[in-house]
Scaffold this active site. Structure first.
Site, PDB file in Angstrom:
ATOM      1  N   GLU A 188       0.852  -1.182   0.000  1.00 43.57           N
ATOM      2  CA  GLU A 188       0.000   0.000   0.000  1.00 43.57           C
ATOM      3  C   GLU A 188       0.883   1.226   0.000  1.00 43.57           C
ATOM      4  OE1 GLU A 188      -3.522   2.092   2.661  1.00 43.57           O
ATOM      5  OE2 GLU A 188      -2.489   0.321   3.389  1.00 43.57           O
ATOM      6  N   ASN A 246      -5.525   4.882  -5.529  1.00 41.52           N
ATOM      7  CA  ASN A 246      -6.808   5.292  -4.981  1.00 41.52           C
ATOM      8  C   ASN A 246      -7.505   6.324  -5.850  1.00 41.52           C
ATOM      9  OD1 ASN A 246      -8.291   7.441  -3.147  1.00 41.52           O
ATOM     10  ND2 ASN A 246      -8.485   5.437  -2.195  1.00 41.52           N
ATOM     11  N   GLU A 278      -8.330   1.817  -6.657  1.00 40.70           N
ATOM     12  CA  GLU A 278      -9.084   1.594  -5.421  1.00 40.70           C
ATOM     13  C   GLU A 278     -10.117   2.703  -5.223  1.00 40.70           C
ATOM     14  OE1 GLU A 278      -6.872   0.983  -1.932  1.00 40.70           O
ATOM     15  OE2 GLU A 278      -5.692  -0.683  -2.727  1.00 40.70           O
ATOM     16  N   ASP A 308     -12.318  -0.377  -1.320  1.00 38.48           N
ATOM     17  CA  ASP A 308     -11.515  -0.183  -0.116  1.00 38.48           C
ATOM     18  C   ASP A 308     -12.406   0.041   1.101  1.00 38.48           C
ATOM     19  OD1 ASP A 308      -9.246   0.003   1.371  1.00 38.48           O
ATOM     20  OD2 ASP A 308      -8.627   1.963   0.631  1.00 38.48           O
ATOM     21  N   GLU A 365      -6.746  -5.476   5.995  1.00 40.91           N
ATOM     22  CA  GLU A 365      -5.926  -4.330   6.390  1.00 40.91           C
ATOM     23  C   GLU A 365      -5.765  -4.298   7.911  1.00 40.91           C
ATOM     24  OE1 GLU A 365      -6.518  -0.700   3.572  1.00 40.91           O
ATOM     25  OE2 GLU A 365      -8.525  -1.370   4.156  1.00 40.91           O
TER      26      GLU A 365
END
Length: 422
Positions: A188, A246, A278, A308, A365
């Site tokens: 990430e 993202n 994402e 997400d 996560e």
């Protein structure tokens, strides 16, 4: 005391329990766990007076939900007003669902909610919670993590635009690993601003201004540019890493951005299958038709799509069903401490099984505890990321980290994720 206590931080705790027998037992178990007991009280009011009288706040409060003079909800609120951020362990004989609700309340009030333990408490459970307290302290002190405290300036939109034009932003990467074999499958990426006056700033310091000034798409294109550069550099060194970037909900209102992203990636010579976008939703999408058009367009061109923060806010089963997602990321609020919350098991199991039936990859996560990693592996989750795997690192450091981890037999493989939020 013994050798078992070497791994437990030297914490000073205050105990609060209306039952004399339970209080005596908790004091004994704390000492077995290597936790120093600063003091104890059989009432909420007495505990508050005790904490206020101490020269320094305790490192930890271990509290019962039922007290003779107040209930646990009121005590949590009082503690949050007396010592914001105070680490708390909840104990009681109530259900795990009520425990979890109390932990959520503690977190919402600004306390550091560590764990909810059934009575009678035991030294091992207290030791595990103490270690999670140490992990939380390490996270807060981590030099790789950037914050925007009240004392730090918040650059205005003009400075943000200037920073974008002068390429002052950079990406840091946090590896993702397979839960089945430990192989490296991604990372990430966190956007940071290397500000010439203020140093390294996190998104919390500049994203609100970016969104207010309608600069989100400009920042997204800059993130893509940086990510593609990193992809090429890694690829040249023999490391081909898929990248996820993202997309703000605001970007799902601009169909022209999709064309720009497609063109940018194609011109860079990076195959679209190496990119996953994402989507984080903090509110219901107003223009569903435009959002669907954008996401379907990206999917048709070969890009991956990830939902997400699943399980939080509007990232729900409904969104998973109506958009062509290829990946779903389980929110850390579902994952962190899940092994200590038995009622979370069926919720996680259902989500993972549904994703598997849909052919969607699952990513957990916020993996910071070994027990959580083992639980998610047992439930069949595909990937994990969190401080237990690795901390965020600069793009240049990722290949070296991979080599060292592979040499140690920890990870192999590929994959990378980039996102704008903190």
């Amino acid at each position: 005391m013994g050798a078992h206590h070497d791994a437990v931080p030297a914490l000073r705790a205050v105990l609060i329990d209306g039952s004399g027998a339970d209080l005596d037992a908790a004091v004994a178990q704390c000492r077995l766990a290597g936790i120093a007991v600063n003091g104890w009280s059989d009432s909420g009011a007495g505990a508050l007076e005790l904490i206020e009288s101490l020269p320094v706040p305790p490192d930890l409060v271990i509290m019962e939900l039922n007290l003779p003079d107040m209930d646990g909800a009121d005590l949590l609120q009082a503690l949050s007003m007396l010592e914001p951020g105070l680490p708390v362990i909840i104990t009681s004989r109530h259900s795990t669902r009520l425990h979890d609700a109390a932990l959520t309340l503690a977190s919402t009030l600004g306390l550091d909610a560590l764990a909810a333990l059934p009575k009678p408490v035991n030294a091992q459970a207290l030791r595990d919670a103490a270690l999670s307290c140490e992990a939380a302290s390490a996270r807060n002190a981590a030099p790789t993590r950037a914050y925007c405290d009240a004392g730090l300036p918040r650059p205005d939109a003009g400075e943000v635009l200037s920073g974008l034009q002068h390429h002052q932003f950079e990406l840091h990467y946090q590896p993702k690993a397979s839960l089945q074999d430990g192989s490296l499958r991604g990372a990430e990426g966190l956007i940071r601003w290397r500000h010439p006056q203020h140093g390294l700033l996190s998104p919390a310091c500049f994203l609100p201004q970016t969104e207010a000034a309608n600069l989100v798409d400009v920042m997204t294109v800059e993130v893509v540019r940086m990510a593609l550069q990193d992809w090429k550099r890694w690829h040249a060194d023999g490391l081909s890493l898929p990248i996820s970037i993202n997309l703000s909900p605001l970007s799902l209102t601009d169909p022209h951005l999709a064309e720009e992203l497609i063109t940018t990636v194609n011109q860079a010579g990076v195959p679209p299958r190496a990119i996953t976008f994402e989507i984080i939703e903090h509110e219901e999408i107003a223009d569903l038709a435009t959002a669907l058009r954008i996401l379907i367009k990206l999917r048709l061109h070969g890009f991956g799509l990830a939902l997400d923060d699943y399980g939080a806010g509007h990232a729900s089963m409904l969104q998973l069903s109506r958009f062509p997602f290829t990946e779903v990321k389980l929110d850390r609020r579902l994952v962190h401490g899940a092994a200590r919350r038995p009622h979370m098991r069926p919720l996680l199991s259902h989500t993972i099984a549904a994703a598997r039936e849909l052919g969607v990859t699952t990513v957990a996560e916020g993996i910071e505890l070994e027990q959580d990693r083992q639980l998610l592996r047992e439930l069949g989750c595909d990937l994990a990321q969190g401080y237990l795997i690795a901390r965020p690192m600069h793009a240049r450091a990722l290949p070296l980290w991979r080599e060292k981890s592979a040499a140690a037999g920890k990870v192999t493989g590929t994959g990378t994720v980039i996102q704008l939020r903190p």
